[in-house]
Design a protein around this motif. Structure first.
Motif, PDB file in Angstrom:
ATOM      1  N   THR B 193       0.887  -0.959   0.209  1.00 26.96           N
ATOM      2  CA  THR B 193       0.120  -0.389   0.006  1.00 26.96           C
ATOM      3  C   THR B 193       0.919   1.456   0.056  1.00 26.96           C
ATOM      4  OG1 THR B 193      -1.919  -1.359   1.661  1.00 26.96           O
ATOM      5  CG2 THR B 193      -1.769   1.106   1.129  1.00 26.96           C
ATOM      6  N   SER B 194       1.754   1.525   0.786  1.00 30.82           N
ATOM      7  CA  SER B 194       2.951   2.737   1.204  1.00 30.82           C
ATOM      8  C   SER B 194       3.249   2.326  -0.194  1.00 30.82           C
ATOM      9  CB  SER B 194       3.863   2.162   2.023  1.00 30.82           C
ATOM     10  OG  SER B 194       2.953   1.979   3.218  1.00 30.82           O
ATOM     11  N   ALA B 195       3.361   2.003  -1.319  1.00 29.47           N
ATOM     12  CA  ALA B 195       4.865   2.079  -2.453  1.00 29.47           C
ATOM     13  C   ALA B 195       3.455   2.053  -3.482  1.00 29.47           C
ATOM     14  CB  ALA B 195       4.893   0.295  -3.003  1.00 29.47           C
ATOM     15  N   VAL B 196       2.283   1.663  -3.197  1.00 30.87           N
ATOM     16  CA  VAL B 196       1.537   2.487  -4.375  1.00 30.87           C
ATOM     17  C   VAL B 196       1.110   3.244  -3.921  1.00 30.87           C
ATOM     18  CG1 VAL B 196      -0.666   1.977  -5.258  1.00 30.87           C
ATOM     19  CG2 VAL B 196       0.993  -0.077  -4.704  1.00 30.87           C
ATOM     20  N   GLY B 197       0.276   4.234  -2.780  1.00 30.40           N
ATOM     21  CA  GLY B 197       0.890   5.171  -2.517  1.00 30.40           C
ATOM     22  C   GLY B 197       1.450   6.247  -2.607  1.00 30.40           C
ATOM     23  N   GLY B 198       2.781   5.778  -2.822  1.00 31.81           N
ATOM     24  CA  GLY B 198       3.814   6.697  -2.634  1.00 31.81           C
ATOM     25  C   GLY B 198       3.955   6.751  -4.654  1.00 31.81           C
ATOM     26  N   LEU B 199       4.048   5.646  -5.158  1.00 32.84           N
ATOM     27  CA  LEU B 199       3.978   5.863  -6.870  1.00 32.84           C
ATOM     28  C   LEU B 199       2.774   6.944  -7.195  1.00 32.84           C
ATOM     29  CD1 LEU B 199       4.225   2.164  -9.093  1.00 32.84           C
ATOM     30  CD2 LEU B 199       2.081   4.247  -9.679  1.00 32.84           C
ATOM     31  N   MET B 200       1.411   7.085  -6.359  1.00 31.17           N
ATOM     32  CA  MET B 200       1.096   8.161  -6.506  1.00 31.17           C
ATOM     33  C   MET B 200       1.291   9.297  -6.489  1.00 31.17           C
ATOM     34  SD  MET B 200      -2.067   6.309  -7.702  1.00 31.17           S
ATOM     35  CE  MET B 200      -3.447   7.233  -7.370  1.00 31.17           C
ATOM     36  N   ALA B 201       1.986   9.053  -5.246  1.00 32.46           N
ATOM     37  CA  ALA B 201       3.002  10.706  -5.058  1.00 32.46           C
ATOM     38  C   ALA B 201       3.864  11.120  -6.086  1.00 32.46           C
ATOM     39  CB  ALA B 201       3.492  10.749  -4.071  1.00 32.46           C
ATOM     40  N   GLY B 202       4.445  10.322  -7.159  1.00 37.21           N
ATOM     41  CA  GLY B 202       5.533  10.582  -7.920  1.00 37.21           C
ATOM     42  C   GLY B 202       4.360  10.938  -9.360  1.00 37.21           C
ATOM     43  N   LEU B 203       3.456   9.947  -9.506  1.00 44.81           N
ATOM     44  CA  LEU B 203       3.126  10.797 -10.355  1.00 44.81           C
ATOM     45  C   LEU B 203       2.251  12.010 -10.498  1.00 44.81           C
ATOM     46  CD1 LEU B 203       2.415   9.610 -13.586  1.00 44.81           C
ATOM     47  CD2 LEU B 203       0.304   9.099 -12.595  1.00 44.81           C
ATOM     48  N   ALA B 204       1.563  11.944  -9.417  1.00 41.80           N
ATOM     49  CA  ALA B 204       0.867  13.246  -9.139  1.00 41.80           C
ATOM     50  C   ALA B 204       2.866  14.810  -9.125  1.00 41.80           C
ATOM     51  CB  ALA B 204       0.652  13.787  -7.704  1.00 41.80           C
ATOM     52  N   GLY B 205       3.933  14.218  -8.853  1.00 42.58           N
ATOM     53  CA  GLY B 205       4.986  15.175  -8.710  1.00 42.58           C
ATOM     54  C   GLY B 205       5.016  15.671 -10.524  1.00 42.58           C
ATOM     55  N   ALA B 206       4.979  14.646 -10.996  1.00 38.13           N
ATOM     56  CA  ALA B 206       5.073  14.496 -12.741  1.00 38.13           C
ATOM     57  C   ALA B 206       4.648  15.585 -13.082  1.00 38.13           C
ATOM     58  CB  ALA B 206       5.820  13.243 -13.071  1.00 38.13           C
ATOM     59  N   LEU B 207       3.663  15.083 -12.965  1.00 41.00           N
ATOM     60  CA  LEU B 207       1.980  16.377 -13.265  1.00 41.00           C
ATOM     61  C   LEU B 207       2.307  17.498 -12.900  1.00 41.00           C
ATOM     62  CD1 LEU B 207      -1.215  13.272 -13.869  1.00 41.00           C
ATOM     63  CD2 LEU B 207       0.709  14.129 -15.586  1.00 41.00           C
TER      64      LEU B 207
END
Lengths: 335, 288
Positions: B193-207
């Motif tokens: 879950t933390s990895a997926v949550g972090g991944l979403m944060a990364g994608l949000a940051g990239a956008l």
């Protein structure tokens, strides 16, 4: 021995300005004044925090208290005694307006924290938005009177503020002690554990919660007034919003929120630490001091979960006196 | 009186912003719902990912897609690191300690970013065409992030509903004790879950780096809003968080045009406070 601790400490602190400290004196006094004021504010926060009412929005009360007093003085020349009283009343009203629905609708735990956080942000953003009279994010300075004045609560000599802050801190300890010894404490502990059960034995849940929130907020506003008078400058980022709210909570949790001197120990530690780091790094490596501060906060929280006073008390006494009677179960949120 | 075309444009901008906000809110909501901890520093992780894209694309000349992928990878790594280093040692502590530990992380990340990169605002500007729809400007720099967000949200939805791990994550968020009794290992689920949550944060940051400029205190700009959206939508309620993102972004966008940016946020927060009293379980919760 415990009974003697506070008077002895107070006497030692009262003598502090008499100690010759050569050129360091003004600076040491400045740091100690800050520690006393933030200890008082931390104590005010812990009045609620120890019963599981974890507020992340005390910046709202602090900011409202400080800004109302400063603006009333700057625009209408209301003495801080009067303006401060008005500010405290306004803050108490704000606290009641927030606390009433929170207790009526059983907003507890994370939800309570986030509602109060939103309140803190609302106050901070309102201060920034009303920049015509609040100065926006640049903040606003207290209009100086130019001479020492009890009416304007402005003094050139730091010792006056020092003794004022000391008296304020002792008064805060007295309030904390009174709450600790009162029926309200038992009632609030019962509410913190199980609201429904508390209500079923005849505890007026809403009344107690509002009362403790209003008391905590009003004292926080007093702290805000004291801080604004001492620094003579208010700024939305240092006095309202999530940053300062978290700093208050940090100091208290680090010190230990279930003990009388916990907030003071926490405030002394965090302020001394950040001052020391600030001096150690000076103007080199901007940001490094705060980085280490944040890192140490995380480490402290992980390794000293009961706070310094709590952990030390636990080691000495097997944890009999300090710490919550039962761990407050704030995780239960209304489904 | 304000020209209705401005309002329409604000509404469209609100929708476009809402997509990216939804990405943030769903990432945080996933962690919130499953591990039951508020990552106060969530948007500060986004801030780090924004810096990564800035440096890779603007300074080292990487193509945009490669920078974005790197940010997604960094986000996932940060999510795992935060869980292993900070959250898992204090899983049994009082909720306030858990919250403060990530609060300390917030101070740490903000100051460390100040130390490394100073407080300068940095941004990546792409020159992409704009479309004009009857007076409403639709810049592709906003439409593309929106489209990617929606795709990512659909992917998240499919992951949570169609895969075994996703089902396990939803099960833990419903009842963590029962999952343990069923022989599942909640700690592995927490890590995923933390990895997926972090991944979403990364994608949000990239956008987000293409929409806003990044600075060390970026987290304070969107952080509180993200928590509000999660609670407004209902903790663990993905559809609720999705709807709430658009409600909040519309309020901010329209009030921002009619009044001022700060007042937009003030109104959004006041709506949040009122809504939590009216519908404590989230906007989509059934009244019980």
């Amino acid at each position: 021995m415990r009974r003697a601790l506070v008077p002895v400490l107070a006497a030692l602190l009262a003598l502090a300005p008499l100690v010759p400290m050569a050129g360091m004196k003004q600076y040491v006094l400045h740091v100690m004044i800050q520690i006393l004021i933030w200890s008082f504010i931390g104590g005010a926060w812990s009045l609620m925090g120890r019963f599981g009412l974890v507020s992340l929005g005390h910046g709202a009360f602090l900011g409202l208290g400080a800004y109302a007093t400063v603006l009333l003085w700057n625009f209408w020349a209301w003495s801080p005694w009067l303006g401060g009283a008005v500010a405290v009343v306004l803050t108490a009203i704000l606290a009641a307006v927030v606390a009433y629905p929170c207790s009526r609708f059983q907003v507890v735990g994370h939800y309570f924290g986030l509602v109060t956080l939103a309140v803190g942000e609302v106050i901070r953003l309102l201060i920034i938005a009303e920049r015509d009279w609040t100065g926006g994010s640049l903040g606003v300075s207290l209009k100086p009177v130019g001479s020492d004045s009890l009416w304007a609560l402005q003094f050139a000599d730091k010792r006056v503020f020092y003794y004022g802050a000391l008296a304020l801190w002792l008064a805060g300890l007295w309030v904390w002690h009174r709450v600790d010894r009162s029926m309200a404490r038992s009632a609030m502990e019962a509410i913190g554990e199980d609201e429904t059960a508390a209500a079923s034995v005849g505890i007026h849940v809403t009344r107690f919660k509002i009362a403790i929130t209003v008391l905590s907020a009003a004292l926080t506003a007093v702290g805000g007034v004291a801080y604004a008078q001492y620094i003579a400058y208010v700024n939305p980022d240092t006095l309202a919003g999530i940053g300062v709210s978290l700093r208050i909570v940090f100091a208290v949790v680090l010190g230990g929120m279930y003990s009388l001197l916990g907030p003071a120990v926490g405030a002394a530690l965090t302020i001394a630490l950040s001052e020391w780091l600030r001096i150690a790094f000076g103007l080199k490596l901007i940001g490094m001091a705060e980085t280490i501060y944040g890192f140490l906060l995380v480490v402290f929280i992980i390794f000293l979960p009961a706070g310094i006073v709590g952990s030390a008390g636990g080691l000495l006494r097997g944890g009999a006196r300090y710490g919550p009677p039962h761990p407050p179960d704030a995780r239960r949120a209304p489904a | 009186m304000i020209d209705p075309i401005f309002l329409a444009e604000a509404a469209v901008n609100g929708v476009l912003l809402g997509g990216v906000l939804a990405l943030l809110a769903l990432g945080l909501n996933l962690i919130f719902g499953v591990i039951d901890i508020v990552w106060i520093a969530y948007v500060d992780l986004v801030m780090l990912c924004m810096y990564l894209v800035y440096f890779l694309v603007q300074v080292y000349g990487w193509p945009v897609w490669a920078g974005g992928l790197a940010a997604v990878a960094l986000g996932a790594a940060l999510g795992i690191a935060v869980h292993l280093l900070i959250i898992s040692p204090i899983l049994g502590s009082a909720p306030i300690n858990q919250l403060l530990a990530t609060g300390g992380l917030l101070f740490f990340l903000q100051s460390f970013a100040t130390f490394l990169w100073t407080t300068d605002h940095r941004s990546v500007r792409l020159s992409l065409p704009s479309y004009d729809l009857g007076g409403i400007f639709l810049p592709l720099t906003r439409v593309i992030p929106f489209a990617i967000s929606i795709l990512a949200l659909v992917a998240l939805y499919l992951f949570l509903t169609r895969t075994f791990v996703g089902t396990a994550i939803r099960a833990v968020s419903q009842d963590r004790e029962a999952m343990g009794l069923m022989g599942a290992n909640p700690h592995r689920i927490y890590l995923v879950t933390s990895a997926v949550g972090g991944l979403m944060a990364g994608l949000a940051g990239a956008l987000l780096i293409f929409l806003y400029s990044v600075h060390p205190f970026f987290g304070g700009q969107l952080g509180p809003l993200t928590f509000m959206i999660c609670v407004l939508g209902g903790l663990g309620n993905m559809v609720g968080a999705f709807v709430a993102s658009f409600i909040m972004s519309e309020i901010i966008s329209i009030a921002g045009v009619l009044w001022s940016t700060e007042m937009g946020y003030v109104i959004a927060f006041v709506v949040f406070i009122v809504m939590i009293f009216v519908r404590p379980g989230g906007i989509l919760a059934r009244r019980g």
